[in-house]
Design an enzyme around this catalytic site. Structure first.
Site, PDB file in Angstrom:
ATOM      1  N   TYR A 272       0.821  -1.213   0.000  1.00 47.35           N
ATOM      2  CA  TYR A 272       0.000   0.000   0.000  1.00 47.35           C
ATOM      3  C   TYR A 272       0.856   1.265   0.000  1.00 47.35           C
ATOM      4  O   TYR A 272       1.765   1.422   0.794  1.00 47.35           O
ATOM      5  CB  TYR A 272      -0.893  -0.033   1.240  1.00 47.35           C
ATOM      6  CG  TYR A 272      -1.767   1.179   1.456  1.00 47.35           C
ATOM      7  CD1 TYR A 272      -2.769   1.519   0.567  1.00 47.35           C
ATOM      8  CD2 TYR A 272      -1.593   1.972   2.596  1.00 47.35           C
ATOM      9  CE1 TYR A 272      -3.584   2.619   0.781  1.00 47.35           C
ATOM     10  CE2 TYR A 272      -2.399   3.063   2.830  1.00 47.35           C
ATOM     11  CZ  TYR A 272      -3.399   3.390   1.920  1.00 47.35           C
ATOM     12  OH  TYR A 272      -4.212   4.487   2.158  1.00 47.35           O
TER      13      TYR A 272
ATOM     14  N   ALA B  80      -2.346  -6.156   6.784  1.00 46.82           N
ATOM     15  CA  ALA B  80      -1.075  -5.488   7.092  1.00 46.82           C
ATOM     16  C   ALA B  80      -1.027  -4.110   6.446  1.00 46.82           C
ATOM     17  O   ALA B  80      -1.327  -3.956   5.260  1.00 46.82           O
ATOM     18  CB  ALA B  80       0.091  -6.344   6.615  1.00 46.82           C
TER      19      ALA B  80
ATOM     20  N   PHE C  99       1.374  -2.357   5.490  1.00 48.32           N
ATOM     21  CA  PHE C  99       2.391  -2.228   4.438  1.00 48.32           C
ATOM     22  C   PHE C  99       2.131  -3.203   3.292  1.00 48.32           C
ATOM     23  O   PHE C  99       2.975  -3.356   2.407  1.00 48.32           O
ATOM     24  CB  PHE C  99       3.792  -2.438   5.021  1.00 48.32           C
ATOM     25  CG  PHE C  99       3.900  -3.676   5.878  1.00 48.32           C
ATOM     26  CD1 PHE C  99       4.187  -4.905   5.316  1.00 48.32           C
ATOM     27  CD2 PHE C  99       3.705  -3.594   7.245  1.00 48.32           C
ATOM     28  CE1 PHE C  99       4.264  -6.040   6.097  1.00 48.32           C
ATOM     29  CE2 PHE C  99       3.787  -4.730   8.047  1.00 48.32           C
ATOM     30  CZ  PHE C  99       4.076  -5.957   7.472  1.00 48.32           C
ATOM     31  N   GLU C 100       0.960  -3.869   3.315  1.00 50.31           N
ATOM     32  CA  GLU C 100       0.599  -4.750   2.205  1.00 50.31           C
ATOM     33  C   GLU C 100      -0.717  -4.264   1.588  1.00 50.31           C
ATOM     34  O   GLU C 100      -0.732  -3.237   0.940  1.00 50.31           O
ATOM     35  CB  GLU C 100       0.540  -6.204   2.688  1.00 50.31           C
ATOM     36  CG  GLU C 100       1.930  -6.703   3.115  1.00 50.31           C
ATOM     37  CD  GLU C 100       1.973  -8.165   3.466  1.00 50.31           C
ATOM     38  OE1 GLU C 100       1.641  -8.998   2.599  1.00 50.31           O
ATOM     39  OE2 GLU C 100       2.369  -8.505   4.607  1.00 50.31           O
ATOM     40  N   MET C 101      -1.843  -4.928   1.823  1.00 55.07           N
ATOM     41  CA  MET C 101      -3.107  -4.483   1.231  1.00 55.07           C
ATOM     42  C   MET C 101      -3.794  -3.413   2.085  1.00 55.07           C
ATOM     43  O   MET C 101      -4.672  -2.702   1.597  1.00 55.07           O
ATOM     44  CB  MET C 101      -4.025  -5.683   1.010  1.00 55.07           C
ATOM     45  CG  MET C 101      -3.455  -6.673  -0.004  1.00 55.07           C
ATOM     46  SD  MET C 101      -4.422  -8.203  -0.168  1.00 55.07           S
ATOM     47  CE  MET C 101      -5.794  -7.616  -1.151  1.00 55.07           C
TER      48      MET C 101
END
Length: 356
Positions: A95, A137, A139-141
């Site tokens: 993201y 998360a 820092f992910e989705m």
């Protein structure tokens, strides 16, 4: 090199291809099933049974970017099925282009149907549990269960599909991850290696067979076993600590299966947790340097290597594993044979008939 290979193969009795095949099977190496019925018998989850409709629903969700906060990231973004189930990056990017804070890269999704441990530290025990992590998360989705349920409800096709698979009031975060996990269970690959295990003695070249024999005799199969050639256990890395004052190195004799000390030298270097740059500072499960054993199928397609992606090539990764896990300095011929065998594990995703 050809003369050395001939001598080794002669000493092995060419291990007889059939003898080598039986040896591999006895040591826990297994072929991926050709048919869905056999696959289901091996990997089905009693808490999330595989059905055709659930698998197809999970496939749609796996490719759907609407599940992420800004609608730009899907599961397939980091687990590209055309790239060995990874994204080819040293660290996962999510993201708003945020990198993984521990500089961890994306493990392959392929053949994880056979994994008993997921994530680099092995904290998840099932694919349905694992699927809940990246979706939330930051820092992910960077999504949330409520947002995912809302986005799925926006799609009439999903509403109908969820009702068919799970019943009324079926669009829940748990059911979303169950459907994705069901699809991921079918993402398994077969290669010439499987044909060899099934009895085709000519499926592998002589060099690949030599590599397979080395893989077994050197002890690699102790951690990398099962249909996925890994993913079954958690292991310390590096297993052998070369930070000690005295560094003992051995070579491996393929004819006698014995090890010989090749050199002894004193180590005066500063302490380091890994035999490569500790980029990201990640130390595995509970900071103990215990990691989920990676899956080796399609390993030739999933560079860069190790948890933080600082090792760029497969030969370099093989040399590190040989020295720091099994305590052996490989000859160039042994390295080439092991690389050839590992490349034979590269395969194609099996297209199953889910109606079987």
């Amino acid at each position: 090199m050809k003369r050395v290979l001939f001598i080794v193969l002669l000493a092995m009795g060419v291990e007889g291809s059939e003898d080598l095949r039986k040896k591999a099977l006895e040591k826990g190496l297994k072929a991926i099933p050709k048919d869905f019925k056999s696959l289901k018998a091996q990997v089905d989850d009693r808490f999330n049974p595989l059905t055709k409709d659930k698998i197809l629903l999970g496939k749609a969700l796996f490719f759907d970017k609407n599940l992420s906060r800004d609608r730009t990231i899907a599961c397939v973004t980091c687990h590209d099925l055309d790239k060995g189930g990874v994204d080819g990056k040293p660290t996962a990017i999510g993201y708003k282009n945020r990198p993984n804070p521990s500089h961890l890269n994306s493990p392959t999704v392929l053949n994880t149907a056979y994994s008993k441990h997921l994530f680099w530290d092995g904290r998840a025990k099932s694919l349905r549990e694992q699927a809940k992590g990246p979706s939330q998360a930051t820092f992910e989705m960077a999504s949330t269960p409520d947002l995912i349920e809302k986005r799925v409800n926006e799609n009439p096709k999903y509403v109908k599909a969820f009702e068919k698979v799970f019943g009324e009031d079926a669009i829940t975060f748990d059911n979303v991850t169950k459907a994705i996990a069901a699809y991921e269970k079918t993402l398994v690959t077969r290669s010439r290696y499987d044909e060899f295990l099934e009895g085709n003695k000519n499926a592998l070249t002589e060099q690949e067979k030599r590599g397979l024999n080395l893989f077994i005799d050197m002890g690699c199969k102790a951690c990398h076993f099962g249909p996925a050639v890994g993913g079954q256990k958690i292991q310390k890395f590096p297993l052998r600590d070369y930070n000690s004052i005295i560094d003992l190195t051995t070579t491996f004799d393929e004819a006698t299966h014995k090890r010989h000390f090749s050199q002894i030298h004193f180590n005066v270097a500063m302490y380091h947790p890994y035999p490569f740059e500790n980029k990201g500072g990640f130390l595995g499960k509970d900071q103990t340097r215990y990691f989920r054993v990676p899956i080796l199928r399609n390993i030739a397609k999933t560079a860069p290597y190790f948890h933080n992606g600082v090792v760029k090539t497969l030969p370099e990764a093989i040399k590190i594993m040989a020295k720091y896990q099994v305590g052996i300095d490989l000859t160039k011929e042994q390295l080439d044979a092991l690389e050839a065998f590992l490349k034979s594990l590269s395969g194609e995703i099996v297209t199953y008939d889910y109606a079987e």
